[in-house]
Scaffold this active site. Structure first.
Site, PDB file in Angstrom:
ATOM      1  N   LEU A  51       0.612  -1.245  -0.093  1.00 57.38           N
ATOM      2  CA  LEU A  51      -0.008   0.000   0.000  1.00 57.38           C
ATOM      3  C   LEU A  51       0.786   1.409  -0.145  1.00 57.38           C
ATOM      4  O   LEU A  51       0.210   2.515  -0.100  1.00 57.38           O
ATOM      5  CB  LEU A  51      -0.932  -0.059   1.150  1.00 57.38           C
ATOM      6  CG  LEU A  51      -1.835  -1.068   1.142  1.00 57.38           C
ATOM      7  CD1 LEU A  51      -2.786  -0.980   2.602  1.00 57.38           C
ATOM      8  CD2 LEU A  51      -2.673  -1.463  -0.279  1.00 57.38           C
ATOM      9  N   ARG A  64      -3.769   8.565   5.420  1.00 59.78           N
ATOM     10  CA  ARG A  64      -2.733   9.058   4.795  1.00 59.78           C
ATOM     11  C   ARG A  64      -2.447   8.019   3.719  1.00 59.78           C
ATOM     12  O   ARG A  64      -1.593   8.281   2.672  1.00 59.78           O
ATOM     13  CB  ARG A  64      -1.575   8.870   5.751  1.00 59.78           C
ATOM     14  CG  ARG A  64      -1.562   9.997   6.887  1.00 59.78           C
ATOM     15  CD  ARG A  64      -0.288  10.141   7.569  1.00 59.78           C
ATOM     16  NE  ARG A  64      -0.149   8.920   8.694  1.00 59.78           N
ATOM     17  CZ  ARG A  64      -0.686   8.951   9.795  1.00 59.78           C
ATOM     18  NH1 ARG A  64      -1.486   9.960  10.361  1.00 59.78           N
ATOM     19  NH2 ARG A  64      -0.455   7.958  10.660  1.00 59.78           N
ATOM     20  N   GLY A  66      -1.625   0.843  23.045  1.00 57.33           N
ATOM     21  CA  GLY A  66      -2.277  -0.079  23.994  1.00 57.33           C
ATOM     22  C   GLY A  66      -2.650  -1.198  23.561  1.00 57.33           C
ATOM     23  O   GLY A  66      -2.601  -1.685  22.352  1.00 57.33           O
ATOM     24  N   HIS A  67      -3.044  -2.108  24.771  1.00 62.30           N
ATOM     25  CA  HIS A  67      -3.354  -3.348  24.347  1.00 62.30           C
ATOM     26  C   HIS A  67      -4.629  -3.881  25.265  1.00 62.30           C
ATOM     27  O   HIS A  67      -4.972  -2.904  26.148  1.00 62.30           O
ATOM     28  CB  HIS A  67      -2.173  -4.524  24.745  1.00 62.30           C
ATOM     29  CG  HIS A  67      -1.252  -4.641  23.663  1.00 62.30           C
ATOM     30  ND1 HIS A  67      -1.536  -5.111  22.352  1.00 62.30           N
ATOM     31  CD2 HIS A  67      -0.046  -4.167  23.427  1.00 62.30           C
ATOM     32  CE1 HIS A  67      -0.730  -5.185  21.462  1.00 62.30           C
ATOM     33  NE2 HIS A  67       0.472  -4.426  22.136  1.00 62.30           N
ATOM     34  N   ASP A  68      -5.010  -5.079  25.134  1.00 61.60           N
ATOM     35  CA  ASP A  68      -6.271  -5.510  25.838  1.00 61.60           C
ATOM     36  C   ASP A  68      -6.340  -5.000  27.161  1.00 61.60           C
ATOM     37  O   ASP A  68      -7.256  -4.390  27.815  1.00 61.60           O
ATOM     38  CB  ASP A  68      -6.423  -6.999  25.687  1.00 61.60           C
ATOM     39  CG  ASP A  68      -7.622  -7.536  26.240  1.00 61.60           C
ATOM     40  OD1 ASP A  68      -8.583  -8.036  25.714  1.00 61.60           O
ATOM     41  OD2 ASP A  68      -7.615  -7.908  27.418  1.00 61.60           O
ATOM     42  N   ILE A  69      -5.334  -5.303  27.862  1.00 64.21           N
ATOM     43  CA  ILE A  69      -5.184  -5.091  29.350  1.00 64.21           C
ATOM     44  C   ILE A  69      -5.436  -3.772  29.722  1.00 64.21           C
ATOM     45  O   ILE A  69      -6.099  -3.157  30.570  1.00 64.21           O
ATOM     46  CB  ILE A  69      -3.862  -5.687  29.991  1.00 64.21           C
ATOM     47  CG1 ILE A  69      -3.913  -5.903  31.658  1.00 64.21           C
ATOM     48  CG2 ILE A  69      -2.685  -4.957  29.664  1.00 64.21           C
ATOM     49  CD1 ILE A  69      -2.833  -6.397  32.279  1.00 64.21           C
ATOM     50  N   TYR A 118      -7.199  -1.221  27.805  1.00 65.84           N
ATOM     51  CA  TYR A 118      -8.568  -0.921  27.763  1.00 65.84           C
ATOM     52  C   TYR A 118      -9.482  -1.425  28.986  1.00 65.84           C
ATOM     53  O   TYR A 118     -10.048  -0.809  29.202  1.00 65.84           O
ATOM     54  CB  TYR A 118      -8.979  -1.239  26.383  1.00 65.84           C
ATOM     55  CG  TYR A 118      -7.890  -1.276  25.169  1.00 65.84           C
ATOM     56  CD1 TYR A 118      -7.301   0.025  25.134  1.00 65.84           C
ATOM     57  CD2 TYR A 118      -7.578  -2.230  24.371  1.00 65.84           C
ATOM     58  CE1 TYR A 118      -6.473   0.207  24.026  1.00 65.84           C
ATOM     59  CE2 TYR A 118      -6.536  -2.035  23.315  1.00 65.84           C
ATOM     60  CZ  TYR A 118      -6.070  -0.833  23.158  1.00 65.84           C
ATOM     61  OH  TYR A 118      -5.250  -0.615  22.270  1.00 65.84           O
ATOM     62  N   ASP A 136     -10.374  -7.480  23.828  1.00 63.22           N
ATOM     63  CA  ASP A 136     -10.221  -7.705  22.184  1.00 63.22           C
ATOM     64  C   ASP A 136     -11.221  -8.178  21.527  1.00 63.22           C
ATOM     65  O   ASP A 136     -11.780  -7.715  20.448  1.00 63.22           O
ATOM     66  CB  ASP A 136      -8.930  -8.563  22.033  1.00 63.22           C
ATOM     67  CG  ASP A 136      -7.538  -7.816  22.017  1.00 63.22           C
ATOM     68  OD1 ASP A 136      -7.722  -6.481  22.420  1.00 63.22           O
ATOM     69  OD2 ASP A 136      -6.547  -8.634  21.973  1.00 63.22           O
TER      70      ASP A 136
END
Length: 373
Positions: free
Chosen positions: A63, A93, A127-130, A132, A158
Site C-alpha cells: 500500500l 494517509r 495500547g493492548h487489551d489489558i 482498555y 479484544d
C-alpha cells in the site's frame, strides 16, 4: 451458505480484534477478502495456525505504492463493507480513508477497529487489551478479595469488547445502508465495548447491591456457591448454584450440613465445607455425580477439551488437521461453515483480484505492487 451470503467485505489486515471480527463475518457467509502487506504482519505462529484468519482468501498488496492503493479502491467499488484496524489517520494517509472510499462507493460501510477510538486524548496512543480493560473499569471487577485484578487473557477486551461490537456495528450499518443508500463509519473501540459490558454491574453498583471491592460480590467469587474448587486430582470444578433450588441440589449431592447461606458472615465456613468436600473426589467422579442435575456444577476443562455435550454439539471440530472451535451462533436455514483454512499472505492474489474485478493484475504483479505467494 450463511445468512450473509452475497455480502462482500474488504479487510485491511491487522492483528487481534479486527481479524477475529472478519472471521465472524466470513463464517456468517460473507465473502471476505483479506488485504495483507507482502510477507504478512505480526503472527502468533505459522500461517496455518493463525485461526483468526480462517475462512477467507488473502491478497498481498504494497500500500506504499499508488497502484496498490488504486487496486484496493477497485475492490471497494464492488464491496459492501471495509474493515480496518489502523491507528486514527493512517488509512487517510494511505488514501483509503472513508471519504476516499465513498468517492467510489457511497453505500460502503466503513468499519474501524481501535483500542481507544477515533477521538479523545488517547486516540493516538498505543495500547493492548489489558490497558482498555483497566481504563474501562472491567479489569477492576475481576479478582479475589484482597488480591490484585486478574487478567482474563485477551478474551474480554479484544474479542468481546472489540470484535463483537465491531460486527454488531457493521451489521447494523449494513442494514441501514440498504435503506438509505448511504454508508457510514462504525467507530468500534475496545474501551467503549468493555465499558458497555459492565452495564449490569453499574446498575447494581448504583443500587447498592454491588460493591467496588472485588471478590466480595455474588458473581465475583465473593459468594462460596459461585466459585471454583479444587478436586482430589488437582483439577477444578466451576460452581454456580445461585438460585435456592439449585443451591439445595448442590448441598444434597455434596453431602454437607451448611450454615445459613443468607448470612454472609457464615460464608467463610460454607466455603471451607465445600472446599473440603470437593477435595475428597476426583474431577471425573464429581462430574459423574452432577451429570444431569440442576446443581450448576461443571468441570473446568482445558482449552479444546472433550466432554459428551461438546461432542454432541460438535462445539470443537478438526478442520484441516487443527482442532478448533466451530462457528457460532447456529442458524436453522442458512448454516455457517469454517470455509478455507488460514491462508498464507498473498496466497490468492492473482485469482482473487481478478475475480473481484481489479484491472491490470499482471502489471501489479510485475511492478511488485502485488505479490503472489
Amino acid at each position: 451458505m450463511g445468512p450473509l451470503r452475497g455480502v462482500k467485505v474488504v479487510e485491511l489486515a491487522g492483528i487481534g480484534p479486527a481479524p477475529f471480527g472478519c472471521m465472524l463475518l466470513a463464517e456468517l457467509g460473507a465473502d471476505v477478502l483479506r488485504v495483507e502487506r507482502p510477507g504478512g504482519g505480526l503472527a502468533m505462529g505459522p500461517p496455518e495456525y493463525e485461526l483468526v484468519n480462517r475462512g477467507r482468501r488473502s491478497v498481498a498488496l504494497d500500500l506504499k505504492k499508488p497502484e496498490a492503493v488504486d487496486a484496493v479502491l477497485q475492490l471497494v467499488a464492488g464491496a459492501d463493507v471495509l474493515v480496518e484496524g489502523f491507528r486514527p489517520g493512517v488509512a487517510e494517509r494511505l488514501g483509503l480513508g472513508p471519504e476516499d472510499c465513498w468517492a467510489v462507493n457511497q453505500q460502503l460501510v466503513y468499519g474501524r477497529m481501535t483500542g481507544w477510538g477515533q477521538d479523545g486524548p488517547l486516540a493516538q496512543s498505543a495500547g493492548h487489551d489489558i490497558d482498555y480493560l483497566a481504563l474501562s473499569g472491567a479489569l477492576h471487577a475481576i479478582g479475589r478479595a484482597g488480591g490484585p485484578p486478574q487478567v482474563p487473557a485477551n478474551l474480554l477486551g479484544d474479542f468481546a469488547g472489540g470484535s463483537l461490537y465491531l460486527v454488531i456495528g457493521v451489521l447494523a450499518a449494513l442494514t441501514e445502508a440498504r435503506t438509505s443508500g448511504q454508508g457510514q463509519v462504525v467507530d468500534a473501540a475496545i474501551v467503549d465495548g468493555s465499558a458497555h459490558l459492565t452495564t449490569m454491574l453499574l446498575g447494581a453498583l448504583a443500587s447498592g447491591t454491588w460493591k467496588q471491592e472485588r471478590g466480595t460480590n455474588i458473581l465475583d467469587t465473593g459468594a462460596p456457591f459461585y466459585d471454583v474448587y479444587e478436586t482430589s486430582d488437582g483439577k477444578h470444578l466451576g460452581v454456580g448454584a445461585i438460585e435456592p433450588k439449585f443451591y439445595d441440589e448442590l448441598i444434597k449431592l455434596v453431602g454437607i450440613t451448611p450454615p445459613d447461606r443468607y448470612d454472609v458472615t457464615t460464608w467463610p465456613e460454607l466455603r471451607e465445607q465445600l472446599a473440603v468436600a470437593f477435595a475428597r473426589k476426583t474431577q471425573a467422579e464429581w462430574t459423574e455425580i452432577f451429570d444431569g442435575t440442576d446443581a450448576c456444577v461443571a468441570p473446568v476443562l482445558e482449552l479444546a477439551g472433550e466432554h459428551p455435550h461438546l461432542e454432541a454439539r460438535k462445539v470443537f471440530v478438526d478442520h484441516h488437521g487443527v482442532r478448533q472451535a466451530a462457528p457460532a451462533p447456529r442458524f436453522s436455514r442458512t448454516p455457517t461453515s469454517l470455509g478455507e483454512p488460514p491462508a498464507r499472505p498473498g496466497q490468492h492474489t492473482r485469482d482473487a483480484l481478478t475475480e473481484w474485478g481489479v484491472t491490470a493484475v499482471d502489471d501489479l504483479l510485475r511492478s511488485g505492487a502485488a505479490v503472489q505467494n
